[in-house]
Motif scaffolding. Structure first.
Motif: not given
Length: 880
Positions: A348-349, A362-364, A408-410
């Protein structure tokens, strides 16, 4: 690797050399329809084989072209409405044949290989390799033999048997795995080749001289196949994955409770839409059996290119290949490409910025909800490829003193890639189009820094002329970004362009922009063939300041113009002590769009294979003083000393049970600005014909007087802070491959990695264009810089008044990482598989390097708590 001096002479010699290779007779064979299909047991005793004649008369291709082979080879071909069958007789001394087990696509020991151009387009083909051990290999061939894709895994059968005359093999290749027209009478291109392992010898049915261009276009012909209707592939492969994770418990962290488990499923499928077009799709894919990327410490401003390993994106990816400048010379610009599949499902950016005391999970990576590929080639020579993929919105869970929230991370993102290529002049010319599009759902403010839309595309072509002795190729591309002012500012100030540079006269930095456009391209001319031993390529490439493709492509730098040249003298047949010998020269020159020369470099290298099959090579490169627009990370351009580089390697005969290749490479900067040396070893051990072990240790030390640290501000001006870096790195790759049967294999991959970097002699840039290297910076006096070890920061009192004027984070590092994967793979029936996977990752780092002591560093690494993942993946293949 010396260069520009020799290149002009090489060009003249190549142009004067004879242009035509000796004419070679094109062979043909006539297959027959079988009344009853042969049983695939390797024994050639079925009645079907009596209906057709043998063909043979193979000749060597390697090492001695045109000579009689050590053992002759014959084959037959029959077919029915469902498959084409090959029966092969390999004459040899049965006491000397070598049958070695290995996992699929490793091509071990003695083998035979069938290449079929069923499109009969003279450019693409399907390859099926059957080893004496029963191990199968298969590859999709494209670009007239320049690209072999081993990730293509069709469903087919093969078996072998040893007898008094040598060995025999049978292949059954379902017609559903091939592509061919609907013509009543078929003509296919055909090549059959054989390897005799103990001689490292290859012989072929259709002679194709090594000094000519092309492979598929020079195949023999297969006739006699009549009355077939192309079968549309309809294949489904549902799968289920059970996964358990174990990781360390961290005090106070509510997300690190020691473990997790998951049960998921998905579906892969292949649907033949027409006789020419096939759609592959995947829903909720899982790539848990794919090994990790190699570890590294990247201290540059540019991202690292990693090869794609995920099967869905690797298989057939050649049709989506459009590199901006695929020059033989190599160089930093040759990896730039319009489509880089690692963007899909990547990390994720965005990463949340939280206060001390908060915990974040956080998701990888971004989950791929689904993807499909449409590909095929028509009888008229039109190749088509379409890929579309949707990745999900990803959120990070944040715990702030017991209060939970998600960020939201992506965003939801759709990736589209379209490709079309049309063959002309029987494949001697081609023109292509490609387009990419990325569209994001940016309603969440946290990802507003991303472009909402990113489009790119272009046209490419190639044209052979002079009996395919010469090649002209090129491309023209454009890009367009849209988004918020914040997003376009991010693009303008990225390391690819640094529009904000104070001396940048080629591009205007505008923080209010909401779009950005640019163009790029390349043109290349090559001498490819003829009976001359000389080859050459020269060309140029460019990327305008506003060109941007990194949303779904890969590009390190815009605002560059590159000129390059390569020439080679190649002897491909045995002489004196050599089996093969090649000597190359290269040259590169780079400019920016302001006309400033950035780089001038030259190289020469030589590579030899000896009569005993040992190998050796060496090269040397001279790089002149460079002008960099990126070293100050958004600051003005700067001058940097030139350097000498070298590399040397030597390797023993890979047919032996124990064989090794070792090498050393280094770099020495002018004015004592840099010293680098790396030693490496590839050691292979084959204790049995079913087990292969590999060790790949390496050690490097890099001492650089000027390594970027930070850009703090003082007195309204930026300070470009650098330090002298002393970095040591030790890495080891371990592999073990055990094949219990051709369909039951075990692979292990392990890679410990440790790197330690210590900075000293901090300095700031004062005159980046001064004539002398050491006049370009001023080193801080001992009393000007002080370390706060607890805070991990350095403070600088530049004006000497006893008060810190600015600070920067301590840049020292000790980084330790270990990745390993153990995979048991069982193909329990054709196309259906069970995977058992155990992967482990350990990461440990700190900011107090004490010098690299391997035993201590590895001890620290293996004391770090592991993250273990165990999974079982079950898939079942259905042909409908």
């Amino acid at each position: 690797m010396l260069r520009p001096v020799s290149l002009g002479l090489a060009v003249l010699l190549a142009a004067a050399a004879p242009a035509l290779a000796a004419a070679v007779e094109r062979r043909s064979y006539t297959a027959r329809r079988a009344d009853a299909p042969p049983a695939v047991d390797g024994r050639l005793d079925d009645a079907a084989w009596g209906a057709v004649d043998w063909t043979g008369d193979f000749l060597q291709r390697e090492p001695a072209e045109g000579q009689a082979p050590t053992g002759q080879t014959r084959f037959k071909v029959v077919y029915d409405d469902h498959a084409v069958y090959f029966g092969i007789r390999a004459f040899d001394d049965p006491r000397q044949v070598v049958g070695m087990l290995a996992r699929r696509d490793r091509f071990p020991g003695d083998w035979v290989e069938v290449n079929i151009d069923s499109y009969f387009d003279h450019r693409t083909a399907f390859s099926f390799t059957l080893s004496l051990s029963g191990t199968r290999g298969d590859e999709r061939i494209s670009d007239d033999g320049n690209v072999w894709d081993p990730n293509w895994d069709p469903v087919w059968e093969g078996a072998t048997a040893v007898d008094d005359e040598g060995w025999t093999g049978e292949m059954r290749i379902p017609l559903s795995q091939l592509r061919f027209s609907s013509a009543e009478k078929q003509t296919w291109g055909l090549q059959v080749q054989r390897r005799i392992f103990r001689q490292e010898e290859r012989s072929v049915w259709q002679v194709i001289p090594k000094d000519v261009t092309g492979w598929v276009s020079r195949f023999g012909e297969l006739h006699g196949i009549e009355g077939l209707k192309p079968r549309r592939r309809r294949e489904l492969m549902p799968y289920a994955v059970a996964k358990a994770e174990r990781f360390g418990v961290e005090a106070g962290d509510p997300f690190r409770d020691g473990g997790a488990s998951h049960l998921t499923g998905g579906l892969d499928g292949t649907l033949g839409l027409t006789s020419d077009l096939t759609m592959n799709f995947t829903l909720n894919p899982d790539f848990g059996q794919v090994e990790a990327d190699p570890s590294q410490v990247n201290l540059t401003a540019f991202e690292t290119f990693f090869a794609e390993k995920r099967p869905f994106f690797v298989e057939g990816n050649d049709i989506f290949e459009l590199r901006l400048a695929p020059a033989i010379t190599g160089g930093h610009f040759t990896e730039d490409r319009l489509f880089y599949s690692r963007r899909i499902g990547g990390r994720p950016p965005h990463s949340p910025d939280v206060d001390d005391g908060a915990w974040v999970s956080e998701p990888l990576r971004s989950s791929i909800l689904g993807a499909f590929k449409l590909s095929g080639k028509t009888a008229s020579g039109l190749s088509v490829g379409v890929l579309d993929s949707l990745t999900s919105r990803e959120t990070a869970d944040i715990d702030e003193l017991g209060r939970r929230r998600a960020e939201v991370v992506a965003p939801f993102t759709n990736y589209f890639v379209g490709r079309a290529r049309q063959d002309l002049r029987a494949g001697d010319s081609q023109v292509g189009l490609m387009a990419t599009a990325v569209n994001r759902d940016l309603r969440a403010a946290s990802v507003g820094f991303l472009p909402s839309q990113a489009y790119a595309g272009g046209l490419d072509f190639f044209h052979y002329f002079g009996k395919r002795d010469y090649l002209l190729e090129g491309n023209v591309l454009g890009s367009h970004l849209r988004g918020s002012a914040e997003a376009i500012e991010e693009a303008q100030t990225s390391s690819a362009r640094y529009f904000q540079r104070p001396d940048n006269q080629e591009a205007d930095f505008d923080p209010t922009r909401t779009s950005l456009s640019g163009h790029a391209g390349s043109l290349r001319f090559s001498r490819t063939a003829g009976n001359s031993r000389f080859r050459l390529q020269t060309g140029a490439a460019w990327r305008s300041p506003g060109f941007e493709i990194n949303d779904v492509g890969f590009m390190r730098r815009a605002d560059e113009i590159n000129q390059f040249g390569w020439a080679a003298y190649q002897v491909r047949n045995p002489f004196s002590v050599f089996n093969r010998l090649e000597v190359n020269v290269n040259e590169w020159v780079d400019w920016d769009f302001g006309g400033h020369r950035l780089r001038l470099a030259g190289n020469t290298n030589a590579h030899a294979t000896f009569r005993n099959n040992a190998r050796a090579g060496a090269g040397v490169t001279r790089e002149g003083e460079t002008l960099s627009n990126t070293e100050l990370r958004g600051g003005p351009s700067s001058r940097w000393p030139g350097a000498w580089e070298y590399d040397v390697y030597a390797g023993s005969d890979p047919r032996r049970k124990v064989y090794a290749t070792a090498g050393v490479e280094g770099r020495r900067g002018d004015e004592d600005s840099e010293r680098f040396r790396r030693y490496w070893l590839d050691l292979n051990f084959r204790p049995t014909n079913a087990l292969t072990l590999y060790l790949g240790p390496s050690y490097s030390r890099h001492r650089r007087e000027m390594q970027y640290v930070d850009t703090p501000a003082f007195g309204g001006q930026d300070r470009y802070v650098f330090g002298a870096l002393d970095q040591e790195t030790v890495a080891l790759t371990v592999r073990a491959d055990l094949a219990l049967t051709p369909n039951l294999t075990v692979q292990y991959y392990g890679a410990p990695f440790v790197s330690s970097g210590a900075y000293q002699r901090f300095k700031r840039i004062t005159d980046p264009h001064a004539d002398a290297f050491r006049d370009r910076f001023r080193e801080y006096a001992p009393g000007q810089v002080s370390l706060d070890a607890a805070a991990g920061t350095y403070s600088v009192d530049e004006d000497g008044d006893g008060v810190a004027d600015y600070s920067f984070d301590r840049p020292d590092f000790d980084f330790r990482e270990f990745n390993s994967t153990l995979v048991l793979r069982w193909e329990y029936r054709p196309g259906s598989q069970i995977y058992f996977v155990w992967s482990q990752a350990r990461v440990d780092e700190d900011l107090e390097p004490t010098g690299l002591a391997v035993s201590r560093e590895l001890g620290n690494l293996f004391r770090a708590h592991p993250h273990d993942v165990v999974l079982i993946k079950f898939s079942r293949w259905f042909s409908l």
